[in-house]
Design an enzyme around this catalytic site. Structure first.
Site, short mmCIF file in Angstrom:
data_model
loop_
_atom_site.label_atom_id
_atom_site.label_comp_id
_atom_site.label_asym_id
_atom_site.label_seq_id
_atom_site.Cartn_x
_atom_site.Cartn_y
_atom_site.Cartn_z
N GLU A 16 9.96 1.95 -6.24
CA GLU A 16 9.76 0.62 -5.65
C GLU A 16 9.42 -0.35 -6.77
O GLU A 16 10.25 -1.14 -7.22
CB GLU A 16 8.67 0.65 -4.59
CG GLU A 16 8.45 -0.70 -3.93
CD GLU A 16 7.19 -0.74 -3.07
OE1 GLU A 16 7.14 -1.59 -2.18
OE2 GLU A 16 6.26 0.05 -3.31
N HIS B 120 5.37 8.40 -3.07
CA HIS B 120 6.01 7.11 -3.30
C HIS B 120 6.69 7.12 -4.68
O HIS B 120 6.19 7.71 -5.63
CB HIS B 120 4.97 5.98 -3.31
CG HIS B 120 4.51 5.57 -1.95
ND1 HIS B 120 4.07 6.46 -1.01
CD2 HIS B 120 4.40 4.34 -1.38
CE1 HIS B 120 3.71 5.81 0.08
NE2 HIS B 120 3.91 4.52 -0.11
N ASP C 166 6.28 0.08 6.67
CA ASP C 166 5.31 0.08 5.58
C ASP C 166 3.94 -0.43 6.03
O ASP C 166 3.10 0.35 6.45
CB ASP C 166 5.85 -0.72 4.39
CG ASP C 166 5.23 -0.31 3.06
OD1 ASP C 166 4.42 0.63 3.04
OD2 ASP C 166 5.57 -0.92 2.04
N ASP C 167 3.71 -1.74 5.96
CA ASP C 167 2.43 -2.36 6.33
C ASP C 167 2.70 -3.61 7.16
O ASP C 167 2.66 -4.73 6.64
CB ASP C 167 1.63 -2.73 5.08
CG ASP C 167 1.22 -1.52 4.26
OD1 ASP C 167 0.37 -0.74 4.74
OD2 ASP C 167 1.75 -1.35 3.15
N HIS D 74 1.73 2.94 6.93
CA HIS D 74 0.38 3.18 6.42
C HIS D 74 -0.67 2.84 7.47
O HIS D 74 -0.47 1.97 8.32
CB HIS D 74 0.14 2.37 5.15
CG HIS D 74 0.94 2.84 3.98
ND1 HIS D 74 0.54 3.91 3.20
CD2 HIS D 74 2.13 2.43 3.48
CE1 HIS D 74 1.44 4.11 2.25
NE2 HIS D 74 2.42 3.23 2.40
N HIS E 77 7.48 5.95 7.58
CA HIS E 77 6.75 5.25 6.51
C HIS E 77 5.92 4.13 7.11
O HIS E 77 6.35 2.98 7.19
CB HIS E 77 7.71 4.71 5.45
CG HIS E 77 7.02 4.35 4.17
ND1 HIS E 77 7.18 5.06 3.00
CD2 HIS E 77 6.13 3.37 3.87
CE1 HIS E 77 6.45 4.53 2.04
NE2 HIS E 77 5.80 3.50 2.55
#
Length: 359
Positions: A216, A213, A294-295, A31, A29
């Site tokens: 969340e 996704h 994630d980011d 991005h 995961h």
């Protein structure tokens, strides 16, 4: 699919804190733009004359609260500004190379990076040229760093479902070039999962893994929608499933991996603090987990830090951390031979017993 968790705690030996950067992992995961190094963003912004807000140029991760619409808009705005600094093929090559280098330093041996090519196509000559540039960059970075890298093509749930179908067909077209899955990102409170069922059917029929996704910003119902409407093999995030014991049992029984991103959950306000992320609840219910960053550009931490968080805030032993790593490998799209080598290397890490490095 449930595991005997008691076996992971059966040893009477004192715990050894091994170096988590040496633990072999799969990263499922991450991005595309969000993988960028902060220093690279500053250089590219200067190159193209892009004014960065202080949240992106101040040296510290921005303060984000995305649990309401205004907060999510601010997060997306920062992401869009960062993405606007990726304009040329060389920028794409640099981003992928550096993301692979960061992952390799954190012990990742297999990376599945997620990208919406429509975001880059206008500056790279269209969807097909954009995909070719991205996949060429992935192939080069994998060769140079020695880690396996593949791509998940992600549709945007706030756009029309017809665009998602186009992307699904594009993803299938490039299956032999390194595309392994199809996702659905952006605010899960907008756009019903079932509106994208045809796109996911196209992807699955083309041999791609379904990884939307859910769970969340919205509750366990959004995870249920991913299972029922999109036939997800993995769920991006999925942490809110912890609120529904029946759903936890189903995820465990079906072996659906949740790509849990603890630092992201806290940064976006899903949970107040790291100890509140229900890692232990998911793990002890037998739900497969793949920790992800994630980011990192916006949240300030990469892959190994997620394992450190599990150790420090949730009391995961090295045996349990090794099992988390195994679950990430099993949930990946890596070929069986690669999985077998990675699982053997996880066992070797656990058997080694060396303490973690200082500093």
């Amino acid at each position: 699919m449930r595991q005997d968790l008691g076996m992971l705690r059966s040893s009477g030996n004192p715990p050894v804190s091994r170096d988590l950067r040496l633990l072999p992992k799969a990263h499922l995961h991450l991005h595309f733009t969000g993988s960028m190094r902060p220093g690279t963003l500053l250089e590219l912004a200067d190159k193209y004359g892009v004014h960065l807000p202080e949240a992106l140029s101040g040296g510290a991760p921005p303060q984000l609260r995305a649990t309401d619409e205004r907060g999510w808009f601010r997060f997306q705005r920062l992401y869009d500004i960062a993405r606007s600094c990726l304009r040329e093929a060389e920028d794409i090559r640099r981003l992928v190379r550096e993301a692979a280098e960061e992952d390799a330093a954190d012990g990742s041996r297999w990376l599945e990076i997620q990208v919406d090519p429509t975001s880059y196509a206008p500056r790279l000559g269209g969807l097909i040229p954009a995909m070719e540039i991205i996949l060429d960059a992935v192939e080069t970075a994998a060769r140079d760093t020695g880690i396996g890298i593949r791509v998940l093509v992600a549709a945007n749930r706030v756009k029309h479902p017809l665009e998602a179908r186009t992307l699904a067909r594009l993803a299938v077209r490039f299956r032999d070039r390194g595309v392994v899955g199809f996702g659905l990102s952006n605010d899960e409170r907008r756009g019903m999962a079932r509106d994208f069922d045809r796109a996911f059917a196209i992807a699955r029929e083309g041999g791609l893994l379904a990884a939307p996704h859910g769970g969340e910003l919205s509750g366990p119902t959004s995870v249920r929608d991913c299972l029922d409407d999109l036939e997800a093999a993995r769920v991006g995030h999925g942490v809110r499933a912890a609120e529904d014991p029946r759903l936890l049992r189903e995820l465990a029984d079906r072996g659906v991996t949740c790509e849990v991103c603890p630092s992201s959950n806290v940064a976006l306000g899903v949970y107040e603090k790291a100890a509140d992320v229900p890692l232990r609840t998911l793990f002890e219910a037998g739900v497969p987990i793949a920790l992800g960053a994630d980011d990192p550009l916006l949240f300030g931490s990469r892959l190994a830090a997620q394992y450190e968080l599990a150790r420090e805030h949730h009391g995961f032993t090295d045996e349990e951390l090794a099992e988390l790593s195994r679950q990430s490998v099993r949930g990946s799209a890596a070929p069986e031979g690669v999985r077998a080598r990675l699982l053997a290397d996880v066992d070797a890490w656990l058997a080694d017993g060396r303490p973690r490095a200082e500093g």
